[in-house]
Scaffold this active site. Structure first.
Site, PDB file in Angstrom:
ATOM      1  N   SER A 187       0.889  -0.807   0.250  1.00  8.88           N
ATOM      2  CA  SER A 187      -0.282   0.097  -0.163  1.00  8.88           C
ATOM      3  C   SER A 187       0.846   1.160   0.193  1.00  8.88           C
ATOM      4  O   SER A 187       0.116   2.428   0.007  1.00  8.88           O
ATOM      5  CB  SER A 187      -0.638  -0.002   1.162  1.00  8.88           C
ATOM      6  OG  SER A 187      -0.809  -0.219   2.349  1.00  8.88           O
ATOM      7  N   HIS A 215      -5.968  -3.231  -1.708  1.00  6.18           N
ATOM      8  CA  HIS A 215      -4.931  -3.154  -3.094  1.00  6.18           C
ATOM      9  C   HIS A 215      -5.083  -3.526  -4.750  1.00  6.18           C
ATOM     10  O   HIS A 215      -4.867  -2.364  -5.509  1.00  6.18           O
ATOM     11  CB  HIS A 215      -4.107  -1.439  -2.445  1.00  6.18           C
ATOM     12  CG  HIS A 215      -4.323  -0.963  -2.415  1.00  6.18           C
ATOM     13  ND1 HIS A 215      -4.949   0.735  -2.200  1.00  6.18           N
ATOM     14  CD2 HIS A 215      -3.784  -0.909  -0.772  1.00  6.18           C
ATOM     15  CE1 HIS A 215      -4.646   1.438  -1.313  1.00  6.18           C
ATOM     16  NE2 HIS A 215      -3.941   0.257  -0.324  1.00  6.18           N
ATOM     17  N   LYS A 246     -12.662  -0.194  -0.910  1.00  2.00           N
ATOM     18  CA  LYS A 246     -11.556   0.843  -1.432  1.00  2.00           C
ATOM     19  C   LYS A 246     -12.253   0.876  -3.251  1.00  2.00           C
ATOM     20  O   LYS A 246     -13.098   1.794  -3.519  1.00  2.00           O
ATOM     21  CB  LYS A 246     -10.192   0.129  -1.776  1.00  2.00           C
ATOM     22  CG  LYS A 246      -9.515   0.821  -0.527  1.00  2.00           C
ATOM     23  CD  LYS A 246      -8.112   0.125   0.288  1.00  2.00           C
ATOM     24  CE  LYS A 246      -8.107   0.678   1.329  1.00  2.00           C
ATOM     25  NZ  LYS A 246      -6.974  -0.280   1.639  1.00  2.00           N
TER      26      LYS A 246
END
Ligand SMILES: *Cc1c(COP(=O)(O)O)cnc(C)c1O
Length: 399
Positions: A187, A215, A246
């Protein structure tokens, strides 16, 4: 009020200020997007995880609105106590198909998925082997477990160092189970874990792999199915964690794997057992977000077009993006003070990007962390680049 506590708090906060580590969120005055109103100012936002723009996609919003009419706004209880709504089950079935796994269990966040899953799958007779740059929520999950995991005992390998991982596995033969845990996309650096090598080592030494794809979800692999899909490792990663907060644009985390894994976590995953389920509108919005991801290739194409453009523009202008391979694009400033000054000057220029400094990253590796997403226009990226160049000219880059 207890003076001892209040004085301690005041003193601790003072120390954070002194060390320039005090955090205060800025106020976002509208939806998350490429250009946002923040603290009364229009800025280009390079700090959002809303990779595909799904957080305010019309179809996703519509699904949430319709769900409120049908289901109300709350789930009412923990799922095994109050009953699980069919919309929650439907989301898990859709996610399992999307990930090409047998079963998925949703938690209310990626953080709680880590803290629910990791301690549940190991005992004191087991060992957990970790990459040194794993996310804080993995570290907390690992610490909640009864297994051996400590760096001081040799169970943390240098970032992506496969020789060290193999050495750990050789030393771990006396444990009942061996677990390797890694971020799929790291990240802070935006690089990708060498998952094919990790899986091959796991198979050689009878270990199992858990990958945290927070991610990578919506970013890598077929339609954004994650790193196992990206590397064509279907069926060879025992535990995959994904976030729904996300790229999927809403909130939540999930564990994807086998049916027994799901059954076990329903019975032993503490945040599942003792925390209320998502509001039904969250599940409904996420189903709509999955529909978009599976049927509309454009947001992911735009994300990657912008990612390639942004990295190329920065490289042409002489910035060091530290070998990042994903939308997460660190821009190296080196010196901590230079990076913090750059953050302030960029804000004045109308660009929102955060300085990431020691101790979050190594000393002398301070950087501005930027993330282009599908909602940025060419103009946004060009304006941001010009701002970075002006700021660099003002303060210099020490590396
Ligand atoms: C953001 C993040 C999480 C936490 O996910 P949430 O859904 O925001 O709780 C977990 N792991 C990694 C690697 C992350 O980057």
């Amino acid at each position: 009020m207890n003076d001892t506590l209040q004085n301690w708090l005041t003193q601790q906060i003072g120390q954070l200020h002194e060390e320039h580590l005090y955090k205060k969120p800025r106020i976002l005055e509208g939806p998350a997007g490429g250009r946002v109103m923040m603290d009364g100012k229009s800025v280009i936002n390079l700090s959002s995880n809303n990779y595909l723009g799904l957080a305010n996609h019309p179809k996703v919003k519509q699904a949430a609105l319709e769900s409120i009419e049908k289901w109300g706004v709350g789930a009412g209880a923990v799922r095994w106590i109050g009953g699980t709504m069919s919309v929650h089950d439907e989301l898990e079935e859709r996610l399992a198909k999307f990930k090409k796994v047998d079963a998925v269990l949703v938690f209310t966040g990626g953080f709680t998925a880590n803290s629910g899953c990791i301690p549940a799958v190991v005992t004191k007779d087991d060992v957990i082997i970790s990459d040194e740059l794993n996310h804080a929520s993995i570290i907390d999950g690992v610490r909640l477990s009864a297994a051996s995991y400590k760096k001081s005992e040799g169970w943390v390998y240098e970032h992506k160092n496969m020789d060290m991982l193999e050495d750990c596995l050789k030393r771990a033969s006396g444990f009942a189970k061996r677990m390797i845990i890694t971020d799929g996309v790291f990240s802070m650096d935006g690089d990708i874990a060498p998952l094919p090598e990790i899986v091959a080592l796991a198979e050689k030494y009878d270990a199992f792999v858990m990958v945290d794809d927070a991610h990578a979800s919506g970013v890598l692999g077929k339609n954004g199915a994650g790193t196992a899909s990206h590397f064509d490792l279907y069926g060879r990663v025992d535990i995959q964690l994904g976030t729904l907060s996300k790229a999927l644009g809403v909130i939540g985390g999930y564990i994807a794997g086998s049916k027994p894994l799901k059954e076990w976590l329903i019975n032993r995953g503490r945040p599942y057992l003792f925390s209320t389920a998502h509001p039904p509108m969250v599940a409904a919005a996420l189903i709509a977000a999955l529909d978009v991801m599976e049927n509309d290739p454009e947001p992911m194409q735009k994300l990657w077009d912008n990612t390639r453009k942004w990295k190329a523009m920065l490289a042409d202008a002489g910035f060091d993006t530290m070998g990042s391979e994903t939308p997460i694009t660190p821009i190296l400033f080196g010196d901590e003070k230079a990076a913090q000054a750059a953050e302030k000057l960029l804000w004045e220029e109308g660009v929102y990007a955060l300085a990431i400094v020691y101790p979050t990253v190594a000393k002398g590796k301070a950087r501005l962390r930027t993330m282009p997403n599908a909602t940025h226009t060419d103009e946004d990226l060009n304006d941001a680049l010009q701002a970075f160049i002006r700021v660099r000219d003002k303060i210099g880059v020490s590396v």
